[in-house]
Design a protein around this motif. Structure first.
Motif, PDB file in Angstrom:
ATOM      1  N   VAL B  97     -16.578  42.686  15.272  1.00  0.00           N
ATOM      2  CA  VAL B  97     -16.886  43.764  16.207  1.00  0.00           C
ATOM      3  C   VAL B  97     -17.151  43.209  17.611  1.00  0.00           C
ATOM      4  CG1 VAL B  97     -19.349  43.728  15.599  1.00  0.00           C
ATOM      5  CG2 VAL B  97     -18.348  45.807  16.546  1.00  0.00           C
ATOM      6  N   PHE B  98     -17.590  41.955  17.707  1.00  0.00           N
ATOM      7  CA  PHE B  98     -17.907  41.379  19.019  1.00  0.00           C
ATOM      8  C   PHE B  98     -16.658  41.062  19.847  1.00  0.00           C
ATOM      9  CE2 PHE B  98     -21.859  40.777  16.753  1.00  0.00           C
ATOM     10  CZ  PHE B  98     -22.793  41.102  17.711  1.00  0.00           C
ATOM     11  N   LEU B  99     -15.469  41.108  19.203  1.00  0.00           N
ATOM     12  CA  LEU B  99     -14.232  40.909  19.972  1.00  0.00           C
ATOM     13  C   LEU B  99     -13.961  42.075  20.913  1.00  0.00           C
ATOM     14  CD1 LEU B  99     -11.910  39.302  17.263  1.00  0.00           C
ATOM     15  CD2 LEU B  99     -13.004  38.197  19.226  1.00  0.00           C
ATOM     16  N   ALA B 100     -14.682  43.191  20.728  1.00  0.00           N
ATOM     17  CA  ALA B 100     -14.489  44.361  21.599  1.00  0.00           C
ATOM     18  C   ALA B 100     -15.311  44.275  22.885  1.00  0.00           C
ATOM     19  CB  ALA B 100     -14.860  45.633  20.826  1.00  0.00           C
ATOM     20  N   GLU B 101     -16.152  43.248  23.020  1.00  0.00           N
ATOM     21  CA  GLU B 101     -16.958  43.114  24.240  1.00  0.00           C
ATOM     22  C   GLU B 101     -16.058  42.832  25.445  1.00  0.00           C
ATOM     23  OE1 GLU B 101     -20.166  43.530  24.512  1.00  0.00           O
ATOM     24  OE2 GLU B 101     -20.746  43.622  22.396  1.00  0.00           O
ATOM     25  N   ASP B 102     -16.529  43.237  26.646  1.00  0.00           N
ATOM     26  CA  ASP B 102     -15.766  42.895  27.858  1.00  0.00           C
ATOM     27  C   ASP B 102     -15.988  41.412  28.180  1.00  0.00           C
ATOM     28  OD1 ASP B 102     -18.126  42.454  29.295  1.00  0.00           O
ATOM     29  OD2 ASP B 102     -18.242  44.547  29.903  1.00  0.00           O
ATOM     30  N   ASP B 103     -15.332  40.940  29.266  1.00  0.00           N
ATOM     31  CA  ASP B 103     -15.358  39.500  29.552  1.00  0.00           C
ATOM     32  C   ASP B 103     -16.477  39.055  30.500  1.00  0.00           C
ATOM     33  OD1 ASP B 103     -13.263  39.021  27.874  1.00  0.00           O
ATOM     34  OD2 ASP B 103     -11.730  39.076  29.440  1.00  0.00           O
ATOM     35  N   ARG B 104     -17.331  39.977  30.928  1.00  0.00           N
ATOM     36  CA  ARG B 104     -18.390  39.588  31.878  1.00  0.00           C
ATOM     37  C   ARG B 104     -19.390  38.678  31.184  1.00  0.00           C
ATOM     38  NH1 ARG B 104     -23.269  41.387  33.689  1.00  0.00           N
ATOM     39  NH2 ARG B 104     -23.263  43.060  32.137  1.00  0.00           N
ATOM     40  N   ARG B 105     -19.587  37.491  31.751  1.00  0.00           N
ATOM     41  CA  ARG B 105     -20.478  36.504  31.117  1.00  0.00           C
ATOM     42  C   ARG B 105     -21.924  36.783  31.513  1.00  0.00           C
ATOM     43  NH1 ARG B 105     -16.979  31.446  30.038  1.00  0.00           N
ATOM     44  NH2 ARG B 105     -18.756  30.122  30.500  1.00  0.00           N
ATOM     45  N   LEU B 106     -22.771  36.916  30.530  1.00  0.00           N
ATOM     46  CA  LEU B 106     -24.145  37.369  30.760  1.00  0.00           C
ATOM     47  C   LEU B 106     -25.068  36.273  31.281  1.00  0.00           C
ATOM     48  CD1 LEU B 106     -24.578  39.578  27.559  1.00  0.00           C
ATOM     49  CD2 LEU B 106     -24.138  40.347  29.908  1.00  0.00           C
ATOM     50  N   ASN B 107     -24.692  35.012  31.076  1.00  0.00           N
ATOM     51  CA  ASN B 107     -25.600  33.925  31.438  1.00  0.00           C
ATOM     52  C   ASN B 107     -25.064  33.004  32.528  1.00  0.00           C
ATOM     53  OD1 ASN B 107     -27.685  34.347  29.163  1.00  0.00           O
ATOM     54  ND2 ASN B 107     -25.737  34.271  28.070  1.00  0.00           N
ATOM     55  N   GLU B 108     -23.883  33.346  33.063  1.00  0.00           N
ATOM     56  CA  GLU B 108     -23.229  32.439  34.002  1.00  0.00           C
ATOM     57  C   GLU B 108     -24.053  32.237  35.278  1.00  0.00           C
ATOM     58  OE1 GLU B 108     -20.633  30.801  33.093  1.00  0.00           O
ATOM     59  OE2 GLU B 108     -20.166  29.794  34.969  1.00  0.00           O
ATOM     60  N   ALA B 109     -24.630  33.322  35.797  1.00  0.00           N
ATOM     61  CA  ALA B 109     -25.377  33.224  37.057  1.00  0.00           C
ATOM     62  C   ALA B 109     -26.569  32.287  36.906  1.00  0.00           C
ATOM     63  CB  ALA B 109     -25.836  34.616  37.493  1.00  0.00           C
ATOM     64  N   GLU B 110     -27.309  32.411  35.813  1.00  0.00           N
ATOM     65  CA  GLU B 110     -28.466  31.529  35.595  1.00  0.00           C
ATOM     66  C   GLU B 110     -28.022  30.086  35.367  1.00  0.00           C
ATOM     67  OE1 GLU B 110     -31.900  31.691  35.671  1.00  0.00           O
ATOM     68  OE2 GLU B 110     -31.375  33.521  36.759  1.00  0.00           O
ATOM     69  N   SER B 111     -26.968  29.913  34.559  1.00  0.00           N
ATOM     70  CA  SER B 111     -26.502  28.548  34.258  1.00  0.00           C
ATOM     71  C   SER B 111     -26.066  27.825  35.532  1.00  0.00           C
ATOM     72  CB  SER B 111     -25.329  28.587  33.266  1.00  0.00           C
ATOM     73  OG  SER B 111     -25.770  28.987  31.987  1.00  0.00           O
ATOM     74  N   LYS B 112     -25.451  28.584  36.452  1.00  0.00           N
ATOM     75  CA  LYS B 112     -24.945  27.970  37.692  1.00  0.00           C
ATOM     76  C   LYS B 112     -26.050  27.326  38.504  1.00  0.00           C
ATOM     77  CE  LYS B 112     -20.517  29.876  38.955  1.00  0.00           C
ATOM     78  NZ  LYS B 112     -19.871  31.147  39.274  1.00  0.00           N
ATOM     79  N   LYS B 113     -27.277  27.812  38.328  1.00  0.00           N
ATOM     80  CA  LYS B 113     -28.403  27.289  39.121  1.00  0.00           C
ATOM     81  C   LYS B 113     -28.920  25.953  38.579  1.00  0.00           C
ATOM     82  CE  LYS B 113     -30.156  31.976  39.950  1.00  0.00           C
ATOM     83  NZ  LYS B 113     -31.176  32.930  39.451  1.00  0.00           N
ATOM     84  N   ILE B 114     -28.523  25.600  37.360  1.00  0.00           N
ATOM     85  CA  ILE B 114     -29.124  24.432  36.705  1.00  0.00           C
ATOM     86  C   ILE B 114     -28.267  23.189  36.909  1.00  0.00           C
ATOM     87  CG2 ILE B 114     -29.949  23.466  34.525  1.00  0.00           C
ATOM     88  CD1 ILE B 114     -30.423  26.336  33.542  1.00  0.00           C
ATOM     89  N   LYS B 115     -28.851  22.216  37.593  1.00  0.00           N
ATOM     90  CA  LYS B 115     -28.157  20.946  37.801  1.00  0.00           C
ATOM     91  C   LYS B 115     -28.723  19.944  36.811  1.00  0.00           C
ATOM     92  CE  LYS B 115     -26.311  17.975  41.334  1.00  0.00           C
ATOM     93  NZ  LYS B 115     -25.035  18.028  40.581  1.00  0.00           N
ATOM     94  N   GLN B 116     -27.887  19.387  35.964  1.00  0.00           N
ATOM     95  CA  GLN B 116     -28.382  18.519  34.895  1.00  0.00           C
ATOM     96  C   GLN B 116     -27.335  17.467  34.566  1.00  0.00           C
ATOM     97  OE1 GLN B 116     -31.425  18.581  32.898  1.00  0.00           O
ATOM     98  NE2 GLN B 116     -30.492  16.596  32.437  1.00  0.00           N
TER      99      GLN B 116
END
Lengths: 205, 205
Positions: B97-116
């Motif tokens: 059922v999760f294949l029906a989700e759209d492509d907007r990534r929910l965590n991308e904005a937060e991940s982009k802030k993390i330099k590691q």
């Protein structure tokens, strides 16, 4: 070597690229103590910041990895072993001299003394062949004949039991694949000891 | 399902079976805090005592696993992510059922802030085909075009760089394999942050 970015070997030297993760502030001590307690003189060993690779005869590769995990788990900390066993990978030749070792296992007597309940999982990847799923199913059936609880999870097969039995089962799978003529076999495994989480085995298996 | 001991799927749902290992007495807190900070609502999730499995579209499987690792690594503890990404495995159907989700990534904005800074490695296993080594070499070449240092180790390819770039590189490899029609692709990876060990990259690469 033909391609410097994939170094493994076309002889029948086996290997395991692994790491042991002790979930404690004392993680360095747990690992260095285990390394001192295990005799690695019959395998080629290289440790880096991303893991340890041992190479040699199948019997010694399993003898050493099993012993390292069991000694680390004996500390009582939550410890996880994660490893990739491989044989038949096209590439280089580090450690071929270790194929001349005899078959006497240097750590078997000590390992036999250690009783340690574990929860693990393994996946088998026979490469280069079309009938790979049946090869996998056969080995899962063989694993069920060991003294281990075997159940189904996504992308892997779960194994519950004594640590020695789990490692022995994995070694048997690897030996079977080799005897059956698989040209390039990869097996990944994760084995956990002393987890604070409740065992979560599927009730339908 | 045909064989209850190998449950995966013949649809194009992707998945990752993984664990995060924080080498600290606070390991439970590190993991539960990361889980609270990451939005997993676009993937199927199951956590047991031997790891966590997420399943869904490729984009969300990587979005979630990358974010969980980056948040855990942000604690400053030595943290290792070990995971197996898979697509095209014959078997069951949990999470379709999760294949029906759209492509907007929910965590991308937060991940982009993390330099590691991380040290990692990956191995690619294209199953069921005879030309698998060339598929692997092609993807290692593609990885070198990312902003990552790529070098050779036994049974795997080493990756050094920023954590986001390493995960993005792994996602590109996986997407390429899928676009090129690989029927069953498995990719294993181990990514380490904040290790007290000195970086140990081969000097000849």
């Amino acid at each position: 070597m033909n391609n410097p970015f994939h170094t493994c070997h076309n002889s029948r030297i086996a290997g395991c690229d692994f790491a042991i993760y002790p979930m404690t502030d004392q993680f360095v001590d747990v690992i260095t103590t285990a390394l001192k307690e295990v005799d690695t003189s019959k395998v080629w060993v290289k440790t880096t910041d991303v893991g340890t690779c041992v190479r040699g005869k199948i019997t010694h590769v399993f003898d050493v990895t099993k012993a390292l995990f069991l000694h680390a788990a004996q500390t009582g900390y939550h410890v996880v072993f994660s490893g990739t066993y491989s044989i038949g990978c096209p590439g280089d030749s580090d450690g071929d001299v270790f194929l001349a070792e005899d078959d006497r296992r240097l750590n078997e007597a000590e390992s036999k003394k250690i009783k340690q309940e574990v929860a693990g999982k393994f996946s088998l990847y026979p490469l280069g062949g079309g009938d790979y799923m049946n090869l996998i199913y056969d080995q899962i059936e063989a694993m069920k004949k060991q003294n281990i609880r075997v159940s189904s999870i996504h992308y892997a097969t779960r194994l519950d039991g004594d640590g020695k039995d789990v490692f022995n089962g994995l070694e048997q799978v690897f030996v079977h694949m080799e005897h059956n003529g698989s040209s390039h076999t990869v097996m990944t495994t994760t084995i956990s000891a002393n987890s604070p989480s409740k065992k979560d085995v599927n009730s339908d298996d």
